[in-house]
Design a protein around this motif. Structure first.
Motif, PDB file in Angstrom:
ATOM      1  N   ILE A  34       0.846  -1.189   0.000  1.00  0.00           N
ATOM      2  CA  ILE A  34       0.000   0.000   0.000  1.00  0.00           C
ATOM      3  C   ILE A  34       0.880   1.236   0.000  1.00  0.00           C
ATOM      4  N   SER A  35       0.860   1.959  -1.106  1.00  0.00           N
ATOM      5  CA  SER A  35       1.697   3.148  -1.255  1.00  0.00           C
ATOM      6  C   SER A  35       0.966   4.398  -0.774  1.00  0.00           C
ATOM      7  N   PHE A  36       1.751   5.423  -0.489  1.00  0.00           N
ATOM      8  CA  PHE A  36       1.200   6.746  -0.218  1.00  0.00           C
ATOM      9  C   PHE A  36       1.030   7.473  -1.543  1.00  0.00           C
ATOM     10  N   THR A  37      -0.021   8.265  -1.656  1.00  0.00           N
ATOM     11  CA  THR A  37      -0.208   9.074  -2.860  1.00  0.00           C
ATOM     12  C   THR A  37      -0.929  10.374  -2.525  1.00  0.00           C
ATOM     13  N   THR A  38      -0.664  11.381  -3.369  1.00  0.00           N
ATOM     14  CA  THR A  38      -1.343  12.661  -3.196  1.00  0.00           C
ATOM     15  C   THR A  38      -2.537  12.793  -4.146  1.00  0.00           C
ATOM     16  N   ASP A  47      -9.109   4.667   1.862  1.00  0.00           N
ATOM     17  CA  ASP A  47      -7.813   4.968   2.455  1.00  0.00           C
ATOM     18  C   ASP A  47      -7.331   3.760   3.256  1.00  0.00           C
ATOM     19  N   GLY A  48      -6.084   3.354   3.015  1.00  0.00           N
ATOM     20  CA  GLY A  48      -5.529   2.210   3.720  1.00  0.00           C
ATOM     21  C   GLY A  48      -5.763   0.887   3.027  1.00  0.00           C
ATOM     22  N   ARG A  49      -6.567   0.883   1.958  1.00  0.00           N
ATOM     23  CA  ARG A  49      -6.789  -0.365   1.217  1.00  0.00           C
ATOM     24  C   ARG A  49      -6.054  -0.309  -0.121  1.00  0.00           C
ATOM     25  N   GLU A  50      -6.443   0.623  -0.994  1.00  0.00           N
ATOM     26  CA  GLU A  50      -5.714   0.777  -2.260  1.00  0.00           C
ATOM     27  C   GLU A  50      -4.450   1.626  -2.063  1.00  0.00           C
ATOM     28  N   TYR A  51      -4.610   2.747  -1.356  1.00  0.00           N
ATOM     29  CA  TYR A  51      -3.510   3.672  -1.096  1.00  0.00           C
ATOM     30  C   TYR A  51      -3.712   4.309   0.270  1.00  0.00           C
ATOM     31  N   ARG A  52      -2.635   4.955   0.752  1.00  0.00           N
ATOM     32  CA  ARG A  52      -2.757   5.888   1.853  1.00  0.00           C
ATOM     33  C   ARG A  52      -2.817   7.271   1.217  1.00  0.00           C
ATOM     34  N   PHE A  53      -3.989   7.898   1.269  1.00  0.00           N
ATOM     35  CA  PHE A  53      -4.185   9.186   0.605  1.00  0.00           C
ATOM     36  C   PHE A  53      -3.790  10.328   1.554  1.00  0.00           C
TER      37      PHE A  53
END
Length: 204
Positions: A34-38, A47-53
């Motif tokens: 799970i990557s962080f993205t802006t 949030d926390g499933r596909e990405y950490r937004f």
């Protein structure tokens, strides 16, 4: 025992995302990193499933503190892989898959030398172009730029452990599953997971 980190790389349009989703459905023991993205969440994403937004200031603060194993700016949005999160998952014995470009793969493999790299190739550049055009989402200019980038990316195929040629999606998925299964049959993995079967090695 520690888990295995799988790194899957492919040029845009080669079918990487479809293969990864297929693997995750077929093998519940593999989880997606799970990557962080802006970028903003798409419909259905959590949030926390596909990405950490996160917002841009938060992302930059994490980056400046050295929290990311690798990071990149793609189409105006930032993406980053959490160094601590990945190490926690691997240490906890969870097989984890990371979708990433070849440059990120180089950085990750330096930090995780035991990781397994998989490169997905299209059967030809012509097939790749047909797939990109078949999406119906990109202009001719964008497609030309993606194809040029793909040629450059594919020159790094020799840096990976396994190469899957995605000519037929079901066969390519079987190949990806085979790579994961084979990795679990390595001696060190089997010895740690099933020590009772190796008692004879310690006998006189």
């Amino acid at each position: 025992m520690p888990g295995t980190l799988f790194i899957v790389t492919a040029p845009s349009g080669a079918g990487k995302t479809t293969l990864v989703h297929g693997l995750l459905q077929r093998d519940p023991r593999v989880q997606l990193s799970i990557s962080f993205t802006t970028r903003a969440p798409r419909p259905g994403e959590q949030d926390g499933r596909e990405y950490r937004f996160v917002d841009v200031p938060t992302f930059r603060a994490l980056r400046d503190r050295g929290e990311f194993l690798e990071w990149a700016e793609v189409h105006g949005n930032y993406y980053g892989t959490s160094k601590a999160w990945l190490r926690e998952q691997i240490a906890a014995g969870r097989d984890t898959l990371l979708e990433i470009d070849w440059q990120g793969a180089q950085q990750v493999r330096k930090a995780f030398p035991g990781s397994i790299g998989v490169f997905v190739l299209p059967p030809s550049v012509e097939a790749l172009e047909a797939r990109l055009r078949g999406r119906g989402t990109d202009s001719d200019e964008v497609i030309s730029r993606r194809l040029l980038g793909a040629r450059g990316e594919m020159r790094h195929v020799g840096e990976f452990d396994y190469v899957i040629i995605n000519d037929e999606i079901d066969a390519a998925l079987d190949d990806l599953i085979a790579v994961v299964r084979a990795s679990r049959l390595r001696y060190e993995c089997q010895h740690q997971r099933h020590p009772q079967y190796f008692n004879f090695l310690e006998q006189d």
